[in-house]
Design an enzyme around this catalytic site. Structure first.
Site, PDB file in Angstrom:
ATOM      1  N   LEU A  20      41.126  36.648  23.592  1.00 27.77           N
ATOM      2  CA  LEU A  20      41.045  37.843  22.759  1.00 27.77           C
ATOM      3  C   LEU A  20      40.662  39.063  23.581  1.00 27.77           C
ATOM      4  O   LEU A  20      41.243  40.132  23.435  1.00 27.77           O
ATOM      5  CB  LEU A  20      40.037  37.632  21.630  1.00 27.77           C
ATOM      6  CG  LEU A  20      40.389  36.557  20.603  1.00 27.77           C
ATOM      7  CD1 LEU A  20      39.232  36.326  19.644  1.00 27.77           C
ATOM      8  CD2 LEU A  20      41.646  36.960  19.821  1.00 27.77           C
ATOM      9  N   GLY A  23      34.994  40.783  28.645  1.00 27.71           N
ATOM     10  CA  GLY A  23      33.867  41.698  28.645  1.00 27.71           C
ATOM     11  C   GLY A  23      33.078  41.610  29.935  1.00 27.71           C
ATOM     12  O   GLY A  23      33.413  40.823  30.832  1.00 27.71           O
ATOM     13  N   GLY A  26      31.398  38.076  29.969  1.00 33.32           N
ATOM     14  CA  GLY A  26      32.241  36.901  29.834  1.00 33.32           C
ATOM     15  C   GLY A  26      33.490  37.219  29.029  1.00 33.32           C
ATOM     16  O   GLY A  26      33.821  38.386  28.812  1.00 33.32           O
ATOM     17  N   LYS A  43      32.850  32.756  22.653  1.00 33.88           N
ATOM     18  CA  LYS A  43      32.464  33.597  23.781  1.00 33.88           C
ATOM     19  C   LYS A  43      31.988  32.697  24.925  1.00 33.88           C
ATOM     20  O   LYS A  43      31.078  31.901  24.753  1.00 33.88           O
ATOM     21  CB  LYS A  43      31.329  34.544  23.360  1.00 33.88           C
ATOM     22  CG  LYS A  43      30.830  35.486  24.448  1.00 33.88           C
ATOM     23  CD  LYS A  43      29.750  36.397  23.879  1.00 33.88           C
ATOM     24  CE  LYS A  43      29.218  37.385  24.902  1.00 33.88           C
ATOM     25  NZ  LYS A  43      28.182  38.268  24.322  1.00 33.88           N
ATOM     26  N   ASP A 140      23.380  47.838  20.149  1.00 31.29           N
ATOM     27  CA  ASP A 140      24.705  48.027  20.745  1.00 31.29           C
ATOM     28  C   ASP A 140      25.756  48.206  19.655  1.00 31.29           C
ATOM     29  O   ASP A 140      26.844  47.621  19.715  1.00 31.29           O
ATOM     30  CB  ASP A 140      25.064  46.846  21.650  1.00 31.29           C
ATOM     31  CG  ASP A 140      26.232  47.162  22.587  1.00 31.29           C
ATOM     32  OD1 ASP A 140      26.509  48.354  22.819  1.00 31.29           O
ATOM     33  OD2 ASP A 140      26.880  46.211  23.064  1.00 31.29           O
TER      34      ASP A 140
END
Length: 333
Positions: A20, A23, A26, A43, A140
């Site tokens: 997908l 980042g 990871g 993730k 965040d």
């Protein structure tokens, strides 16, 4: 597909569909749970990486917000040969940045109506306020961390990624400079102890401004070609002084809310709970429709949702902090 490209090559029930996104800490992959046929997002964080030490905090804080209609739901953590994996529900509609891109492509304009922005924003703030009630600051909040459960014009919105989150009942006060530059609050830039919840509200203000205008409040679109260093040199002073152009195409009530959220002094900034009571949030009479959406989202816990204990999660994250040199089976708890 080789095992080096497929982190799930030897897993007993998760099968990779596609990557997908990638980042800084990871990658996130779409997978199918063969036991129940549902899609999940996984993730993957490399074992032994600097990001591992925050995984337990990320997962445990997200678990505290379990089964809220506007929080992405945690499923389980497991170890593979080279990675620690965090499994969550999958959001098929992408994120708010994707939504804005689709909206601009369809309607050929950067801004969206206040009614449409309110539909999305109300859900985000509802999720953020719940986190704050639980003592958790996300730290965040941004378009990319606000996910949509489908591709419709009025989707269900869910907050994700608690990697920078802070539990006010655990650990020290917020001091870390974290988050994404365009969304960061002035007190965070000041590198002093700050209230993470107030910083979240500032970030929510940036999100609302961007939904309404298609641009960031503290960035000049003409500065796109500048280097990252040069861009930050212009961005940070504007944030510290609260220097932005109030959009003139929105209502006075909307301007009032933007001003209340993007107030430089965190002690004078509106709290998340008060945002939900602001006149603009009630302007378009979407309460009944939103309540129906939230009720529909409060489903029983899906099959396969793990009941891992805090101790099991801590053990897995501690083990993941070690670099793995021996091949091993994936270890779900």
């Amino acid at each position: 597909m080789g095992s080096r490209d497929n982190h799930l090559w030897n897993h007993s029930y998760y099968v990779k569909v596609r990557k997908l996104r990638e980042g800084s800490s990871g990658s996130v992959h779409l997978a199918v749970d063969l036991r129940y046929g549902n899609q999940v997002a996984i993730k993957f964080i490399p074992r032994g990486s600097n990001s591992i030490h925050v995984v337990a905090r990320e997962v445990l804080n997200q678990r505290l917000c379990f089964h809220h209609p506007h929080i992405i739901q945690f499923r389980e953590v497991f170890l593979s040969t080279d990675h620690l994996a965090i499994v969550s529900e999958f959001a098929a509609g992408g994120d708010l940045a994707d939504y804005i891109d689709r909206h601009q492509a369809i309607y050929k304009k950067a801004s969206m109506t206040e009614s449409n922005a309110l539909w999305l924003f109300h859900q985000l703030v509802t999720g953020v306020n719940f986190c704050h009630q639980m003592g958790i600051a996300n730290r965040d909040i941004k378009l990319e961390n606000t996910l949509l459960m489908d591709l419709s014009e009025r989707p269900l919105v869910k907050l994700c990624d608690f990697g920078y989150s802070k539990d006010e009942y655990q650990g020290s006060a917020c001091k870390t400079l974290c988050g994404t530059p365009e969304y960061v609050a002035p007190e965070v830039l000041a590198r002093e102890s700050y209230n993470g919840k107030a910083a979240d509200v500032w970030s929510c203000g940036v999100v609302l401004y961007t939904l309404l205008t298609g641009t960031f409040p503290f960035r000049d679109p003409e500065e796109q070609r500048l280097s990252q260093v040069a861009l930050l040199q212009r961005l940070f002073p504007r944030i510290l002084t609260g220097q932005f152009d109030m959009p003139t195409t929105v209502s006075k009530e909307c301007q009032s809310l933007l001003r209340a959220m993007l107030t430089v002094d965190p002690l004078r900034r509106i709290p998340a709970a008060h945002i939900l009571q602001h006149p603009w949030m009630k302007k378009f009479d979407a309460a009944k429709e939103l309540a129906q959406l939230q009720k529909a989202a409060r489903k029983p816990v899906a099959k396969g949702w793990s009941m891992q204990t805090d101790q099991e999660i801590m053990l897995l994250s501690t083990e993941a902090a070690k670099c793995s040199s021996q091949p091993q089976e994936s270890l779900p708890y």
